[in-house]
Scaffold this motif. Structure first.
Motif, short mmCIF file in Angstrom:
data_model
loop_
_atom_site.label_atom_id
_atom_site.label_comp_id
_atom_site.label_asym_id
_atom_site.label_seq_id
_atom_site.Cartn_x
_atom_site.Cartn_y
_atom_site.Cartn_z
N THR A 7 0.84 -1.19 0.00
CA THR A 7 0.00 0.00 0.00
C THR A 7 0.87 1.23 0.00
N ILE A 8 0.46 2.21 -0.80
CA ILE A 8 1.14 3.51 -0.87
C ILE A 8 0.15 4.55 -0.38
N ASP A 9 0.53 5.27 0.65
CA ASP A 9 -0.33 6.33 1.16
C ASP A 9 0.31 7.66 0.80
N ALA A 10 -0.17 8.24 -0.30
CA ALA A 10 0.37 9.51 -0.77
C ALA A 10 -0.50 10.68 -0.33
N GLY A 11 -1.50 10.39 0.51
CA GLY A 11 -2.35 11.45 1.03
C GLY A 11 -3.36 11.99 0.02
N ALA A 12 -3.68 11.22 -1.01
CA ALA A 12 -4.66 11.67 -2.00
C ALA A 12 -5.99 11.95 -1.31
N ALA A 50 -5.88 5.82 -0.21
CA ALA A 50 -4.60 5.13 -0.38
C ALA A 50 -4.71 4.26 -1.64
N VAL A 51 -3.57 3.85 -2.16
CA VAL A 51 -3.57 2.96 -3.32
C VAL A 51 -2.75 1.72 -2.99
N SER A 52 -3.12 0.62 -3.63
CA SER A 52 -2.37 -0.61 -3.44
C SER A 52 -1.96 -1.18 -4.78
N LEU A 53 -0.87 -1.91 -4.77
CA LEU A 53 -0.40 -2.65 -5.93
C LEU A 53 -0.28 -4.11 -5.51
N ALA A 54 -0.77 -5.01 -6.34
CA ALA A 54 -0.69 -6.44 -6.05
C ALA A 54 -0.24 -7.17 -7.30
N THR A 63 11.09 -4.94 -5.81
CA THR A 63 11.68 -3.87 -6.61
C THR A 63 10.81 -2.62 -6.56
N ALA A 64 9.49 -2.81 -6.72
CA ALA A 64 8.57 -1.67 -6.66
C ALA A 64 8.66 -0.99 -5.30
N ARG A 65 8.67 -1.78 -4.22
CA ARG A 65 8.76 -1.21 -2.87
C ARG A 65 10.04 -0.39 -2.71
N GLU A 66 11.16 -0.93 -3.18
CA GLU A 66 12.43 -0.22 -3.06
C GLU A 66 12.41 1.10 -3.82
N ARG A 67 11.89 1.08 -5.04
CA ARG A 67 11.85 2.30 -5.85
C ARG A 67 10.88 3.32 -5.27
N LEU A 68 9.73 2.86 -4.80
CA LEU A 68 8.75 3.78 -4.22
C LEU A 68 9.29 4.41 -2.94
N THR A 69 9.95 3.63 -2.10
CA THR A 69 10.53 4.14 -0.87
C THR A 69 11.64 5.15 -1.19
N ALA A 70 12.45 4.82 -2.18
CA ALA A 70 13.51 5.75 -2.59
C ALA A 70 12.94 7.06 -3.11
N ASP A 71 11.74 7.01 -3.70
CA ASP A 71 11.07 8.22 -4.20
C ASP A 71 10.36 8.99 -3.10
N GLY A 72 10.41 8.48 -1.85
CA GLY A 72 9.82 9.18 -0.73
C GLY A 72 8.38 8.81 -0.39
N HIS A 73 7.87 7.75 -1.02
CA HIS A 73 6.50 7.32 -0.72
C HIS A 73 6.46 6.53 0.58
N GLN A 74 5.36 6.67 1.31
CA GLN A 74 5.12 5.85 2.51
C GLN A 74 4.53 4.53 2.03
N VAL A 75 5.27 3.44 2.21
CA VAL A 75 4.87 2.12 1.70
C VAL A 75 4.74 1.15 2.87
N THR A 76 3.63 0.41 2.89
CA THR A 76 3.41 -0.62 3.90
C THR A 76 3.04 -1.92 3.21
N PRO A 77 3.34 -3.05 3.82
CA PRO A 77 2.98 -4.34 3.20
C PRO A 77 1.48 -4.59 3.25
N GLY A 78 0.97 -5.36 2.28
CA GLY A 78 -0.43 -5.75 2.25
C GLY A 78 -1.34 -4.66 1.72
N VAL A 79 -2.65 -4.92 1.83
CA VAL A 79 -3.66 -3.96 1.41
C VAL A 79 -4.47 -3.51 2.62
N PRO A 80 -5.00 -2.28 2.59
CA PRO A 80 -5.72 -1.78 3.75
C PRO A 80 -7.05 -2.49 4.03
#
Length: 170
Positions: A7-12, A50-54, A63-80
């Motif tokens: 899950t990516i919480d970008a505050g949308a 929030a958005v999720s990718l599965a 790889t997606a988690r690493e790139r998203l975290t490097a871009d400053g996104h708040q990433v958590t495992p699983g879906v909300p």
């Protein structure tokens, strides 16, 4: 849904912004078509989307988690939650123009179509005018598109592509 998710919480604050975020992330990460990208309403002190990718591949997700975290996104495992609204899913790009219910089910990951006000499924040859905006939702492990009858004897997805904001005429 596929077994690996984040899950990516970008505050949308609205669905359209979350939809744009999912499309941007899919392009930036060069995600394959079999990835699911969903929106999730987060309630509480700070309501947001929030958005999720599965996906089916743990290395792709890592790889997606690493790139998203490097871009400053708040990433958590699983879906909300288990009720995500799918924006990205296998076959979504093929759902343009007018298709029959049978074509929609054959061309995409959507499992079934439910029609508002009807207890039964639509006929396989019923026509659905997609308006280029088909957003099914996960319900009890199935990806379900809610549709409604429209003029001309066709169906349309319940969610419209450009909703009128509340109180737009004030």
């Amino acid at each position: 849904m596929t077994p690996y998710a984040l899950t990516i919480d970008a505050g949308a604050r609205e669905l359209r912004a979350a939809d744009r975020l999912l499309h941007a992330l899919a392009a930036r990460l060069a995600l394959p078509e079999d990835v699911y990208g969903c929106t999730h309403l987060v309630r509480g002190d700070r309501p947001r989307v929030a958005v999720s990718l599965a996906c089916a591949s743990e290395p792709l997700l890592r790889t997606a988690r690493e790139r998203l975290t490097a871009d400053g996104h708040q990433v958590t495992p699983g879906v909300p939650d288990a009720y995500g609204r799918a924006v990205l899913y296998p076959g979504a790009a093929a759902l343009t123009g007018t298709v029959t219910v049978a074509e929609l089910l054959d061309r995409s990951a959507i499992d079934r179509v439910a029609v508002l006000g009807s207890a039964r499924a639509p006929d396989a040859d019923a026509r659905l005018v997609t308006r280029g905006h088909v957003r099914p939702q996960w319900q009890s492990g199935e990806l379900v598109l809610t549709a409604m009858p429209a003029s001309g004897g066709v169906l349309v997805p319940f969610e419209v592509p450009d909703p009128t904001p509340c109180c737009a005429d004030h």
